[in-house]
Write a protein that holds these residues in place. Sequence first.
Motif, mmCIF file in Angstrom:
data_model
loop_
_atom_site.group_PDB
_atom_site.id
_atom_site.type_symbol
_atom_site.label_atom_id
_atom_site.label_comp_id
_atom_site.label_asym_id
_atom_site.label_seq_id
_atom_site.Cartn_x
_atom_site.Cartn_y
_atom_site.Cartn_z
ATOM 1 N N ASP B 386 0.981 -1.401 0.023
ATOM 2 C CA ASP B 386 -0.168 0.137 -0.079
ATOM 3 C C ASP B 386 0.738 1.159 -0.048
ATOM 4 O O ASP B 386 0.497 2.052 -0.687
ATOM 5 N N GLN B 387 2.005 1.294 0.829
ATOM 6 C CA GLN B 387 2.744 2.375 1.052
ATOM 7 C C GLN B 387 3.567 2.627 -0.332
ATOM 8 O O GLN B 387 3.639 3.909 -0.877
ATOM 9 N N GLN B 388 3.861 1.674 -0.940
ATOM 10 C CA GLN B 388 4.731 1.740 -2.318
ATOM 11 C C GLN B 388 3.631 2.110 -3.417
ATOM 12 O O GLN B 388 4.050 3.013 -4.068
ATOM 13 N N SER B 389 2.420 1.718 -3.437
ATOM 14 C CA SER B 389 1.431 2.037 -4.560
ATOM 15 C C SER B 389 1.036 3.585 -4.048
ATOM 16 O O SER B 389 0.592 3.979 -5.501
ATOM 17 N N ARG B 390 1.061 3.975 -3.362
ATOM 18 C CA ARG B 390 0.428 5.248 -3.099
ATOM 19 C C ARG B 390 1.496 6.360 -3.541
ATOM 20 O O ARG B 390 0.771 7.403 -4.425
#
Lengths: 115, 532
Positions: B386-390
């Motif tokens: 999730d962090q990476q995709s944000r």
Amino acid sequence: MRTVLIVDDEATIRRVYEELLSNNGYRVLAVENASHAGQVLKQEVIDIMLLDIKMPEVSDEALFDVVREFHHEIRIIVASVYPIDEQRQRLPWADDYYDKAESLKLLLQKIAHFS
Amino acid sequence: MRFTSIRFKTNILYTLILGIILILYSAALYYSVSRILFKDVDDKLRIKANEIAQIIYAYESLETTAAGPFDIIAMLKGESFRQERMIIDDLWRSDVETLNLKQDFIHILIGNGERQLYSGNLTPEIVAKFQKIFSAGTTEKYATFTGLFPSKSRVEASIRPFFSSGKGSIDFHSNAFNGRKVNKSDSLHLRAIRSSVRFRQTVPITIQIATSLESVEHILNKLLLFMSLSILTVLSITSFMGGFFVQRILQPVLSVIRAADQLSHRDLRVRIKQTEKDVEMILLIDSFNRMIERLEKSFSHISEFSSHVAHELKTPLAIVRGELELALEKKRAPEEYQRTIENCLEEVGRMTKIIRDLLLLAKLDYQPGIFKFEEMDLRIFLEDIDQQSRILAADKEIALSFENETSKPICIRADPVHLRRLFLNLINNAIKFTPANGRITIRINPDREKVRVAISDTGIGISAEHQAKIFEKFYKVQEEDRGPDTGSGLGLSIALSIAKAHGGDIQVQSHPQAGSTFSVILPVVYSPSQKK
């Protein structure tokens, strides 16, 4: 001046062919699919059509049939990445066939043949 | 017929089994019959010995009326009690007839052997045998022996009633043998009995009788011959019939072999006609036909796939060639050359990606060993993704949210590298097909055995006709407003292969212009509800 309509979904291919044919004295129109081509055919007088085909798609075939039915004068050159015998098998009534991996000189020759 | 063929082996095996059974059965039968016949011979010998003893007892009673001293030889030779003796003699003659004593060898020892009585056919060899086999003892005893003895005809000719009366007509000898010579062909098997009685309770009398086993052996030999011939006949017939039936049974196998020989990659239409009635053969032929069908499908799939690959690679090649030829057509400004080179590099990158994805897909599908599974908490794993995709989503001004309904760990067995590829692939697709200011939601929904991770977007969606095909290799949705096609057409195939390798699946729900939801379903090792 002869008018060539390019129907191809690859933008780069359209750009390359457009530039090539413009440089060689043709008026060039380029669209990305069959439905756009249909609209152009209603408004413009086209001499030669470069038609890309995708094997599983039927829309190319439908366009081909429309042109054959309503625009007898237009010469159709099927241009795709499939081998020429496969192209001929798919659309047997085209005026000529061109394998896009061949040289541009060959394409120019084929177009010049109908000019 | 080859020695290694099933037909030969089956035939030999069954013939052997049947042969062993028949031989065992025949041996048992032969043994029983010979036991019965020998018992009969022994019974008769015992009766004979008893009868002879009875006759001797009769003489004993005769003697009690006599005045003179006891001399059994004299008595038997008829020197006293002539009248009474004649009665006993008659009894003896009738015994000789009924018991068929004429052919037997009889030897009677009186006292401790100082006086002996012989039947006329007795030879020294038989007496020697008697001595050898009946050493001592007073009880009844049987024995069988072989030797050169007088032939049957000569025995018959020489025997007359044992205790017959009349001068010179007595046919037993008291002291000496007649010493006749015998031929080798006269060899007989004899069965003998020895029985001891006491004359007047003082004088021991030993009765030794030997009888020929010729008739018994004749029966047994006939039986043996009959059984041997029967076994040979039965085995020959069985072997012939067995071979015939095995060949008939194996006939379909030969047709399978012929069909298999005809097969080649050029023609996979060969099928075997189902004409059999045996269940196993029906199954064999069905199974063979199904295998060819699978092969045919697989071949046509490979051929279609190769054509796809060729097409996918030829498009960028055509562009590179076109760009380069166009650039060479005339002299151009350096910026134009630079643009041409950049375009070519882009196409080279596209080809590289296609090839890399194809190789990966081949590995995912055919080399299960590349997965390095470990237990991990899906919650923490997805938080990281999730962090990476944000960051990616933020570039397109798309809001990405992560909804986790449970605070407990969700343990799964997964290969983190490949699972990351799967989720990033789906999220990248969502970002690609969602317009600016859209929204993407990642939601975890754990169940007892499975966990569902749903990635929903507010993008352009996929129409129903395409939904079924989007996981196929190189399938690209050809619709307007989808933007330029930059993918290899293999992303979703790879994602699905990874999900399947984890024992999971990917499902899609979508409506055009309303967004799509891709749900990844994975098996859990233990879920929060199970772990208390």
